[in-house]
Design a protein around this motif. Structure first.
Motif, PDB file in Angstrom:
ATOM      1  N   SER A 275      -6.636  10.202   7.170  1.00  0.00           N
ATOM      2  CA  SER A 275      -7.296   8.956   6.772  1.00  0.00           C
ATOM      3  C   SER A 275      -7.630   8.079   7.972  1.00  0.00           C
ATOM      4  CB  SER A 275      -6.399   8.181   5.807  1.00  0.00           C
ATOM      5  OG  SER A 275      -6.050   8.981   4.700  1.00  0.00           O
TER       6      SER A 275
ATOM      7  N   TYR B 155       0.864  -1.182   0.000  1.00  0.00           N
ATOM      8  CA  TYR B 155       0.000   0.000   0.000  1.00  0.00           C
ATOM      9  C   TYR B 155       0.897   1.228   0.000  1.00  0.00           C
ATOM     10  CZ  TYR B 155      -2.965  -3.644   2.068  1.00  0.00           C
ATOM     11  OH  TYR B 155      -3.622  -4.814   2.327  1.00  0.00           O
TER      12      TYR B 155
ATOM     13  N   VAL C  27      -1.828   9.117   7.553  1.00  0.00           N
ATOM     14  CA  VAL C  27      -2.147   8.497   8.833  1.00  0.00           C
ATOM     15  C   VAL C  27      -1.263   9.096   9.918  1.00  0.00           C
ATOM     16  CG1 VAL C  27      -2.147   6.335  10.144  1.00  0.00           C
ATOM     17  CG2 VAL C  27      -2.905   6.346   7.757  1.00  0.00           C
TER      18      VAL C  27
ATOM     19  N   CYS D 185      -2.452   9.578  -1.753  1.00  0.00           N
ATOM     20  CA  CYS D 185      -1.852   8.753  -0.697  1.00  0.00           C
ATOM     21  C   CYS D 185      -2.548   8.999   0.642  1.00  0.00           C
ATOM     22  CB  CYS D 185      -0.369   9.079  -0.580  1.00  0.00           C
ATOM     23  SG  CYS D 185       0.492   8.118   0.680  1.00  0.00           S
ATOM     24  N   PRO D 186      -3.067   7.978   1.298  1.00  0.00           N
ATOM     25  CA  PRO D 186      -3.663   8.157   2.622  1.00  0.00           C
ATOM     26  C   PRO D 186      -2.647   8.736   3.608  1.00  0.00           C
ATOM     27  CG  PRO D 186      -4.208   5.995   1.749  1.00  0.00           C
ATOM     28  CD  PRO D 186      -3.182   6.578   0.832  1.00  0.00           C
TER      29      PRO D 186
ATOM     30  N   ILE E 282       1.189   4.588   1.925  1.00  0.00           N
ATOM     31  CA  ILE E 282       0.660   5.255   3.117  1.00  0.00           C
ATOM     32  C   ILE E 282       1.709   6.218   3.641  1.00  0.00           C
ATOM     33  CG2 ILE E 282      -0.440   4.957   5.371  1.00  0.00           C
ATOM     34  CD1 ILE E 282      -0.730   1.964   4.722  1.00  0.00           C
TER      35      ILE E 282
ATOM     36  N   LEU F 265      -7.906   4.836   4.428  1.00  0.00           N
ATOM     37  CA  LEU F 265      -6.904   3.794   4.605  1.00  0.00           C
ATOM     38  C   LEU F 265      -7.524   2.464   4.223  1.00  0.00           C
ATOM     39  CD1 LEU F 265      -4.088   2.909   5.744  1.00  0.00           C
ATOM     40  CD2 LEU F 265      -5.240   2.596   7.944  1.00  0.00           C
TER      41      LEU F 265
END
Length: 370
Positions: A237, A95, A173, A170-171, A97, A308
């Motif tokens: 996210s 992924y 976090v 792009c998430p 992230i 996410l």
């Protein structure tokens, strides 16, 4: 390769160092296994600005949390891009992230951890409805969390989101660990549920109720709850959270690997489904281990622009809240709190721990002790 985190950085003296670091270093025999676990967390960690060892040795918590996250992400075999100085972690595969780490620390002039006493120690396994300071503890945590999250989100909007390597899709976090008051280890999910979703825990009713604000402790100022309902936060996210990433975590992981220890570790877990007692006691051992991922919670933002992926971090406990429908996925039962204590005290503490477990489950004396 691991970082040389236990050799004092150039120019540092012991009096400049954090007391937790000194305990790890100076209790040579007793803390050998804990040091070994922590060194493994730093494996392949890239110190991009040359500051991490000095920060670890002087302030401890923020670097400790980053070392843990490094180990946690690598356990999943996620590919990390270390070529840029920011953000803290950029996962590129499987992924993409963008993750920024932050810790919630004790406020200026707050009660320091050095003043923890036996009552504080034992409160780790005490049910919320027996904690006279429960509301005060939750409200203080909410304020400290809110400050930490807001500061990182502001940095993301002003700096990180403008970096060429942080893609618009792009998430983003925020990974936050709590060290915000002397009893942070029993905060569990209660402050986060209020801050992010506006759901405040009532220990007497054993349930959550909606709440829009709290008063900042010691003031008349309002602190807004339910941040994820605020469109201002739709670029966040999710939030990765832990309040139990501590020295006790190192001890518990060492015991779980079958290493010898002078301590015994107890864990309370909450069974979130209706199959057996709601709260369960675990005595950590090689046969009943604590995992690296235990104590990690991921709170998903229902209004996130870039959500996410639900399959990211499958070994965490995930929370989803949409249209008044609450879903929990991942690891069940999650870790509520942990007591790390000397084996010398176990005979005296065992009856108290059993009684706490009985009261956690609202069981009568007869039915519990049968």
């Amino acid at each position: 390769m691991s970082l040389d985190i236990f050799t004092l950085a150039k120019g540092l003296k012991e009096e400049d160092c954090n007391s937790k670091l000194l305990n790890l270093i100076n209790q040579n025999f007793m803390m050998f296994n804990e040091r070994s676990i922590l060194l493994k967390w730093t494996k392949d960690f890239i110190d991009r600005d040359g500051k991490i060892i000095n920060e670890f040795q002087t302030t401890f918590h923020s670097s400790f949390w980053e070392f843990y996250l490094n180990a946690y992400f690598r356990q999943h075999n996620y590919v990390l891009d270390w070529t840029h100085i920011k953000p803290d972690f950029l996962i590129t595969k499987p992924y993409m992230i963008c993750i920024e780490a932050v810790v919630a620390n004790i406020k200026l002039n707050g009660i320091p951890e050095s003043q923890r006493n036996l009552e504080d120690h034992l409160s780790m396994l005490s049910p919320p409805w027996l904690q006279q300071d429960f509301t005060k503890m939750v409200d203080e945590a909410i304020v400290r969390y809110s400050n930490a999250i807001s500061s990182k989100y502001l940095k993301y909007k002003k700096e990180y989101s403008k970096c060429d390597w942080v893609k618009p899709f792009c998430p983003f976090v925020i990974a936050m660990a709590s060290y915000d008051q002397i009893n942070y280890g029993r905060e569990y999910i209660y402050p986060m549920m209020a801050l992010l979703y506006g759901l405040y825990y009532n220990p007497e009713e054993r349930s959550y109720f909606p709440k829009a604000t709290i008063k900042k402790p010691g003031t008349t100022a309002d602190i807004a709850l339910n941040l994820f309902a605020n469109p201002e936060f739709n670029q966040v996210s999710a939030i990765i959270f832990s309040c139990t990433t501590t020295i006790g975590k190192l001890t518990s992981l060492a015991i779980s690997e079958g290493r010898s220890s002078l301590n015994q570790v107890y864990i309370i877990r909450e069974n979130l489904f209706d199959n057996g007692p709601r709260y369960q006691l675990q005595i950590v051992s090689e046969e009943s281990p604590e995992l690296l991922s235990d104590g990690i919670f991921i709170f998903h933002n229902p209004t996130a622009i870039n959500p996410l992926d639900n399959d990211a971090f499958p070994d965490a406990t995930h929370f989803f809240y949409e249209e008044d429908d609450f879903n929990i996925a991942g690891v069940i039962p999650p870790l509520v709190s942990r007591l790390n204590t000397s084996k010398i005290f176990v005979p005296a503490l065992s009856p108290l721990i059993s009684e706490y477990l009985r009261q956690y489950n609202d069981a009568t004396i007869d039915e519990f002790y049968k």
